[in-house]
Design a protein around this motif. Structure first.
Motif, PDB file in Angstrom:
ATOM      1  N   PHE A 160       0.834  -1.204   0.000  1.00 24.69           N
ATOM      2  CA  PHE A 160       0.000   0.000   0.000  1.00 24.69           C
ATOM      3  C   PHE A 160       0.870   1.257   0.000  1.00 24.69           C
ATOM      4  O   PHE A 160       0.601   2.226  -0.714  1.00 24.69           O
ATOM      5  N   THR A 161       1.943   1.230   0.799  1.00 26.78           N
ATOM      6  CA  THR A 161       2.848   2.379   0.867  1.00 26.78           C
ATOM      7  C   THR A 161       3.491   2.639  -0.496  1.00 26.78           C
ATOM      8  O   THR A 161       3.581   3.782  -0.952  1.00 26.78           O
ATOM      9  N   LYS A 162       3.934   1.570  -1.151  1.00 28.60           N
ATOM     10  CA  LYS A 162       4.545   1.704  -2.479  1.00 28.60           C
ATOM     11  C   LYS A 162       3.530   2.214  -3.487  1.00 28.60           C
ATOM     12  O   LYS A 162       3.841   3.048  -4.353  1.00 28.60           O
ATOM     13  N   PHE A 163       2.286   1.742  -3.352  1.00 27.58           N
ATOM     14  CA  PHE A 163       1.220   2.158  -4.253  1.00 27.58           C
ATOM     15  C   PHE A 163       0.944   3.654  -4.110  1.00 27.58           C
ATOM     16  O   PHE A 163       0.791   4.379  -5.100  1.00 27.58           O
ATOM     17  N   ILE A 164       0.912   4.132  -2.870  1.00 33.28           N
ATOM     18  CA  ILE A 164       0.660   5.552  -2.606  1.00 33.28           C
ATOM     19  C   ILE A 164       1.778   6.403  -3.195  1.00 33.28           C
ATOM     20  O   ILE A 164       1.532   7.430  -3.841  1.00 33.28           O
ATOM     21  N   LYS A 165       3.028   5.985  -2.971  1.00 28.64           N
ATOM     22  CA  LYS A 165       4.165   6.753  -3.484  1.00 28.64           C
ATOM     23  C   LYS A 165       4.152   6.809  -5.012  1.00 28.64           C
ATOM     24  O   LYS A 165       4.505   7.826  -5.611  1.00 28.64           O
ATOM     25  N   ASN A 166       3.754   5.706  -5.622  1.00 24.06           N
ATOM     26  CA  ASN A 166       3.680   5.666  -7.086  1.00 24.06           C
ATOM     27  C   ASN A 166       2.615   6.637  -7.601  1.00 24.06           C
ATOM     28  O   ASN A 166       2.828   7.345  -8.585  1.00 24.06           O
ATOM     29  N   LEU A 167       1.481   6.690  -6.895  1.00 28.16           N
ATOM     30  CA  LEU A 167       0.421   7.612  -7.286  1.00 28.16           C
ATOM     31  C   LEU A 167       0.851   9.060  -7.082  1.00 28.16           C
ATOM     32  O   LEU A 167       0.531   9.942  -7.887  1.00 28.16           O
ATOM     33  N   GLN A 168       1.602   9.314  -6.001  1.00 26.63           N
ATOM     34  CA  GLN A 168       2.093  10.667  -5.753  1.00 26.63           C
ATOM     35  C   GLN A 168       3.049  11.102  -6.864  1.00 26.63           C
ATOM     36  O   GLN A 168       3.024  12.258  -7.307  1.00 26.63           O
ATOM     37  N   LYS A 169       3.885  10.152  -7.315  1.00 27.35           N
ATOM     38  CA  LYS A 169       4.831  10.452  -8.392  1.00 27.35           C
ATOM     39  C   LYS A 169       4.078  10.782  -9.678  1.00 27.35           C
ATOM     40  O   LYS A 169       4.417  11.745 -10.396  1.00 27.35           O
ATOM     41  N   LYS A 170       3.043   9.990  -9.982  1.00 28.92           N
ATOM     42  CA  LYS A 170       2.255  10.236 -11.185  1.00 28.92           C
ATOM     43  C   LYS A 170       1.536  11.576 -11.104  1.00 28.92           C
ATOM     44  O   LYS A 170       1.393  12.283 -12.105  1.00 28.92           O
ATOM     45  N   ALA A 171       1.077  11.924  -9.895  1.00 29.85           N
ATOM     46  CA  ALA A 171       0.388  13.207  -9.708  1.00 29.85           C
ATOM     47  C   ALA A 171       1.342  14.366  -9.965  1.00 29.85           C
ATOM     48  O   ALA A 171       0.968  15.379 -10.566  1.00 29.85           O
ATOM     49  N   ILE A 176       3.237  18.759 -13.627  1.00 29.13           N
ATOM     50  CA  ILE A 176       4.254  19.367 -14.492  1.00 29.13           C
ATOM     51  C   ILE A 176       3.741  19.459 -15.928  1.00 29.13           C
ATOM     52  O   ILE A 176       3.903  20.475 -16.608  1.00 29.13           O
ATOM     53  N   TYR A 177       3.095  18.388 -16.376  1.00 25.20           N
ATOM     54  CA  TYR A 177       2.557  18.355 -17.730  1.00 25.20           C
ATOM     55  C   TYR A 177       1.461  19.412 -17.901  1.00 25.20           C
ATOM     56  O   TYR A 177       1.385  20.089 -18.933  1.00 25.20           O
ATOM     57  N   ASP A 180       3.021  22.814 -18.234  1.00 24.35           N
ATOM     58  CA  ASP A 180       3.635  22.960 -19.554  1.00 24.35           C
ATOM     59  C   ASP A 180       2.567  23.231 -20.620  1.00 24.35           C
ATOM     60  O   ASP A 180       2.777  24.054 -21.518  1.00 24.35           O
ATOM     61  N   LEU A 181       1.426  22.549 -20.505  1.00 22.69           N
ATOM     62  CA  LEU A 181       0.328  22.779 -21.426  1.00 22.69           C
ATOM     63  C   LEU A 181      -0.157  24.230 -21.345  1.00 22.69           C
ATOM     64  O   LEU A 181      -0.415  24.877 -22.363  1.00 22.69           O
ATOM     65  N   LYS A 182      -0.280  24.740 -20.119  1.00 20.30           N
ATOM     66  CA  LYS A 182      -0.745  26.116 -19.930  1.00 20.30           C
ATOM     67  C   LYS A 182       0.234  27.112 -20.562  1.00 20.30           C
ATOM     68  O   LYS A 182      -0.179  28.100 -21.180  1.00 20.30           O
ATOM     69  N   LYS A 183       1.539  26.850 -20.408  1.00 20.64           N
ATOM     70  CA  LYS A 183       2.553  27.735 -20.995  1.00 20.64           C
ATOM     71  C   LYS A 183       2.445  27.749 -22.518  1.00 20.64           C
ATOM     72  O   LYS A 183       2.579  28.799 -23.158  1.00 20.64           O
ATOM     73  N   THR A 209      -9.829  21.134 -18.040  1.00 16.16           N
ATOM     74  CA  THR A 209      -9.244  19.804 -17.806  1.00 16.16           C
ATOM     75  C   THR A 209      -8.041  19.607 -18.715  1.00 16.16           C
ATOM     76  O   THR A 209      -7.772  20.421 -19.602  1.00 16.16           O
ATOM     77  N   PHE A 210      -7.303  18.486 -18.511  1.00 20.20           N
ATOM     78  CA  PHE A 210      -6.157  18.163 -19.359  1.00 20.20           C
ATOM     79  C   PHE A 210      -6.560  18.153 -20.835  1.00 20.20           C
ATOM     80  O   PHE A 210      -5.900  18.747 -21.674  1.00 20.20           O
ATOM     81  N   GLN A 211      -7.643  17.412 -21.128  1.00 16.08           N
ATOM     82  CA  GLN A 211      -8.058  17.261 -22.516  1.00 16.08           C
ATOM     83  C   GLN A 211      -8.469  18.595 -23.114  1.00 16.08           C
ATOM     84  O   GLN A 211      -8.165  18.895 -24.275  1.00 16.08           O
ATOM     85  N   GLU A 212      -9.148  19.419 -22.332  1.00 16.52           N
ATOM     86  CA  GLU A 212      -9.558  20.746 -22.817  1.00 16.52           C
ATOM     87  C   GLU A 212      -8.345  21.629 -23.080  1.00 16.52           C
ATOM     88  O   GLU A 212      -8.315  22.393 -24.056  1.00 16.52           O
ATOM     89  N   LEU A 213      -7.338  21.524 -22.214  1.00 17.05           N
ATOM     90  CA  LEU A 213      -6.104  22.287 -22.431  1.00 17.05           C
ATOM     91  C   LEU A 213      -5.395  21.836 -23.710  1.00 17.05           C
ATOM     92  O   LEU A 213      -4.901  22.662 -24.487  1.00 17.05           O
ATOM     93  N   LYS A 214      -5.352  20.528 -23.936  1.00 14.63           N
ATOM     94  CA  LYS A 214      -4.705  19.999 -25.137  1.00 14.63           C
ATOM     95  C   LYS A 214      -5.443  20.459 -26.396  1.00 14.63           C
ATOM     96  O   LYS A 214      -4.821  20.867 -27.375  1.00 14.63           O
ATOM     97  N   ASP A 215      -6.772  20.396 -26.346  1.00 16.58           N
ATOM     98  CA  ASP A 215      -7.562  20.816 -27.506  1.00 16.58           C
ATOM     99  C   ASP A 215      -7.374  22.305 -27.783  1.00 16.58           C
ATOM    100  O   ASP A 215      -7.247  22.715 -28.949  1.00 16.58           O
TER     101      ASP A 215
END
Length: 251
Positions: A160-171, A176-177, A180-183, A209-215
């Motif tokens: 569970f601890t590893k899972f949480i850290k992995n999710l934090q990394k993805k977040a 960051i992404y 970068d999209l906003k810039k 949202t992410f998709q709206e920013l990309k569009d």
């Protein structure tokens, strides 16, 4: 059962939202574990054994979530709903796709109830806290209270601890992404809509949202390329084109 088993796998890691509104500010919790549970002495309308999909989710105990957690603990916020997709919706009477048969959902045929079988789930998008769920029995059934201030140490579970850290990394990567999209959107908007103030642009971008920013980025980039050349004038393509000039004079 097979559909529930597939959904059990698909919902791990999915985000909890408010009212199915897919916006970053509506993220409230995340599922880290699921399992199927058979309820003893309970049967569905067909008098079959009753199974339910149970998901365990975590929510950060922060200043922002204090009131929300209080409403959950007091039972005010309880009902949930899910967003998912299935490959087929089958009629229980003829075993054909419900959209192409003549049977009516909820009607009985020779004492057999017509209902829709959700077959072969292909994706699970999210789950949400809602006021009125489509499935009346879908709700919060229990909570896990952590007294220890150290979240990782309070749960003696390495997975569970590893899972949480992995999710934090993805977040973090997602954040960051997003920045970068906003810039990129701002860069191209300076060419396309230079008259709009930066304050208004930032206010609009924070709500997308992410998709709206990309569009929006792709749209602005296309418009900007019509006004100014996006590629450098001294790019490799320019040299390649120049190399083909005056071929008739070459020996």
């Amino acid at each position: 059962m097979k559909s529930l088993e597939k959904l059990s796998e698909l919902f791990v890691g999915k985000t909890g939202l408010l009212n199915h509104e897919i916006k970053s500010e509506n993220q409230t919790a995340r599922i880290f574990s699921t399992y199927l549970e058979k309820l003893e002495n309970k049967f569905n309308k067909l008098n079959q054994d009753y199974y339910r999909l149970v998901a365990k989710a975590y929510m950060p105990k922060s200043k922002k979530n204090e009131d929300f957690i209080l409403y959950i603990d007091s039972g005010i916020i309880k009902e949930v709903s899910v967003g998912c997709a299935v490959k087929n919706k089958i009629c229980s009477i003829c075993n054909e796709k419900i959209d192409f048969c003549n049977h009516i959902k909820g009607k009985k045929y020779s004492k057999n109830l017509c209902y829709v079988i959700l077959d072969d789930p292909i994706d699970a998008y999210e789950w949400s806290f809602v006021a009125v769920p489509e499935q009346i029995n879908a709700d919060v059934i229990k909570s896990l209270k952590i007294k220890d201030s150290n979240f990782d140490k309070s749960l003696d579970n390495k997975f569970f601890t590893k899972f949480i850290k992995n999710l934090q990394k993805k977040a973090e990567i997602g954040e960051i992404y997003e920045q970068d999209l906003k810039k990129q959107v701002i860069k191209y908007s300076m060419i396309v809509q230079s008259e709009m103030s930066q304050v208004i642009k930032n206010s609009i971008l924070d709500k997308l949202t992410f998709q709206e920013l990309k569009d929006l980025r792709d749209c602005y980039r296309l418009k900007a390329s019509e006004i100014l050349p996006i590629s450098p004038q001294l790019s490799s393509n320019t040299f390649k084109n120049n190399a083909n000039l005056n071929n008739e004079f070459k020996i």
